[in-house]
Every structure is written in structure tokens, then in C-alpha cells.
Design a protein around this motif. Sequence first.
Motif, PDB file in Angstrom:
ATOM      1  N   UNK A 179       7.952  -5.032 -15.083  1.00 27.30           N
ATOM      2  CA  UNK A 179       7.205  -5.388 -16.280  1.00 27.30           C
ATOM      3  C   UNK A 179       6.240  -4.445 -16.344  1.00 27.30           C
ATOM      4  N   UNK A 180       5.893  -4.018 -17.751  1.00 26.24           N
ATOM      5  CA  UNK A 180       4.873  -2.942 -18.046  1.00 26.24           C
ATOM      6  C   UNK A 180       3.714  -3.883 -18.251  1.00 26.24           C
ATOM      7  N   UNK A 181       2.557  -3.812 -17.424  1.00 28.25           N
ATOM      8  CA  UNK A 181       1.381  -4.466 -17.728  1.00 28.25           C
ATOM      9  C   UNK A 181       0.478  -3.620 -18.523  1.00 28.25           C
ATOM     10  N   UNK A 182       0.148  -3.940 -19.756  1.00 24.95           N
ATOM     11  CA  UNK A 182      -0.562  -3.077 -20.624  1.00 24.95           C
ATOM     12  C   UNK A 182      -1.910  -3.064 -20.041  1.00 24.95           C
ATOM     13  N   UNK A 183      -2.430  -1.765 -19.941  1.00 28.09           N
ATOM     14  CA  UNK A 183      -3.716  -1.458 -19.587  1.00 28.09           C
ATOM     15  C   UNK A 183      -3.878  -1.461 -18.116  1.00 28.09           C
ATOM     16  N   UNK A 184      -3.009  -1.692 -17.459  1.00 27.85           N
ATOM     17  CA  UNK A 184      -2.952  -2.042 -15.797  1.00 27.85           C
ATOM     18  C   UNK A 184      -1.931  -0.910 -15.313  1.00 27.85           C
ATOM     19  N   UNK A 185      -0.304  -1.291 -15.392  1.00 29.06           N
ATOM     20  CA  UNK A 185       0.268  -0.413 -14.758  1.00 29.06           C
ATOM     21  C   UNK A 185       1.711  -1.439 -14.771  1.00 29.06           C
ATOM     22  N   UNK A 186       2.303  -1.598 -13.544  1.00 27.08           N
ATOM     23  CA  UNK A 186       3.528  -2.277 -13.541  1.00 27.08           C
ATOM     24  C   UNK A 186       3.297  -3.229 -12.365  1.00 27.08           C
ATOM     25  N   UNK A 187       4.264  -4.292 -12.806  1.00 31.63           N
ATOM     26  CA  UNK A 187       4.476  -5.447 -11.706  1.00 31.63           C
ATOM     27  C   UNK A 187       6.245  -5.739 -11.664  1.00 31.63           C
ATOM     28  N   UNK A 188       6.423  -6.341 -10.544  1.00 34.33           N
ATOM     29  CA  UNK A 188       7.835  -6.830 -10.220  1.00 34.33           C
ATOM     30  C   UNK A 188       7.907  -8.175 -10.526  1.00 34.33           C
ATOM     31  N   UNK A 189       8.512  -8.707 -11.541  1.00 27.46           N
ATOM     32  CA  UNK A 189       8.671  -9.971 -11.892  1.00 27.46           C
ATOM     33  C   UNK A 189       9.841 -11.006 -11.391  1.00 27.46           C
ATOM     34  N   UNK A 190       9.713 -11.833 -10.872  1.00 28.51           N
ATOM     35  CA  UNK A 190      10.921 -12.469 -10.207  1.00 28.51           C
ATOM     36  C   UNK A 190      11.710 -13.470 -11.208  1.00 28.51           C
ATOM     37  N   UNK A 191      12.780 -13.397 -11.559  1.00 28.88           N
ATOM     38  CA  UNK A 191      13.364 -14.108 -12.486  1.00 28.88           C
ATOM     39  C   UNK A 191      13.776 -15.372 -12.039  1.00 28.88           C
ATOM     40  N   UNK A 192      13.754 -16.534 -12.726  1.00 32.42           N
ATOM     41  CA  UNK A 192      14.288 -17.634 -12.369  1.00 32.42           C
ATOM     42  C   UNK A 192      15.657 -17.984 -12.342  1.00 32.42           C
ATOM     43  N   UNK A 193      16.453 -18.477 -11.442  1.00 32.22           N
ATOM     44  CA  UNK A 193      17.664 -18.639 -11.498  1.00 32.22           C
ATOM     45  C   UNK A 193      18.113 -19.916 -12.481  1.00 32.22           C
TER      46      UNK A 193
END
Length: 226
Positions: free
Chosen positions: A212-226
Motif C-alpha cells: 500500500x501507498x501511505x500518503x505523506x509517508x511511503x509504503x507498507x505491506x498489508x497482510x490480507x485476511x483469508x
Amino acid sequence: MTTILIVDDDHHIVTIVSEYLIQAGYKTMTAKDGMEALQQLKRTSCQLVIVDVMMPYMNGYELTKEIRQNYDIPIILLTAKGQISDKEIGFKSGTDDYLVKPFEPKELLFRIEALLRRYNQSEDKSIIKIGNTIINKASYEVQVNEKTLLLPLKEFDLLYHLMSHPMQAFSREQLITYIWGLDFAGDDRTVDVHIKRLRERFANVSKDFSIKTIRGVGYMLEVRKS
């Protein structure tokens, strides 16, 4: 998310440091003196403590000794005193690092990152699994179900770092430091290019995570729920 406790009776310093660390992707707790800091540590775990030396009730050296006796977490002392004798007292108290005021917040950030890497390196993190996606630092392979992917080195390092810290936002500057090093001569657009490539590679391969792009910060890996 990595939590950092800031202990200082100077509200201005606490505010500046806390805001800077939050922007860098960390969660912060604050305490105005040593007694409050020990109460915070009993209630909530954290991964690093920043301690001012000159505080009421319990100075930074005394607090450092207390933390060192009960917790295995890195400590950075902040002080207006730069004499070698003061540093000696600090290190004998158990601090891991020492920063003299005034200081650049960016330097504090680099020291924090170095200490966190040092404390985490004893843990076996060569293999990380998120859902059906496995990344192996030893073989430099990524496995999704039965499929093995071999990524370009920097893409692999970037993905490995993000998967090592799921749900934690990183600035482009932080990622440049982690993956390309402080001497990197390019700009932060390099990060954008590598993130784009990773997204394209895994868009139809894995549903375990998204970057994910975090606006004003950078990036984050988001774990998707199964």
C-alpha cells in the motif's frame, strides 16, 4: 509496529522526537520522568527506549540501570553533556548509544534503526511466511504455493524488508537507507520503480499481501485476511 518510549521532562523535545518518529513509521509512547517510564514499561511492551539524562526524581543513568536489569531492549541516552566522563557513566549504566543535544532528528533515526537491526539479528528470520507466500533469505527465493520466483536482488531485498515488518509504514528515505545504503547516489524515485515492479509481479500470483501507498509517508505491506 515497532514502539519506542521517549522519556524526557522537556515537552518540546518529546513532541519533536515523537512527531518525527511517527512520520518515520514508528509508534511512540512518552513519559516525563523515570518513574512514569517504568510504569509505562510494565503496562506496554516497547522495542526501544530514548532516555534524557537530566530528569527529576530519577535521572537517566538510574533509569537506564533499572531498564537494563529488567528488559532486554536497546537504550539511547540523550544529554547536553558531551564530556567523555559523562559518556563513560552512561555506558556503564547500560546504555547502547549516546547522543548529545542539540542533535539532528535524522541522526537519531539512523541510530535507532542500527540498534533495532543489532538486537534483531540474533533471531532466525531467514525464512518469513505470510499465508502461502514464503520468502527465504538464505536461497533468495520466493515461493507462492508450488511456484518458485527468483527476483532481481534489490526487489528481493525490498520485499524481504517489507515482509519482515508487515503493517509498518516506511518512508522512501528509510527504504533507500535499508536497501541501497547511505551512500546511494540516486533519488527516492528508485523506490517507486521497484515497488511498481513488485506489485506487477505479484498481482496475479499471490493474494496474501499487497503493498500500500501511505500518503505523506511511503509504503507498507498489508497482510490480507483469508
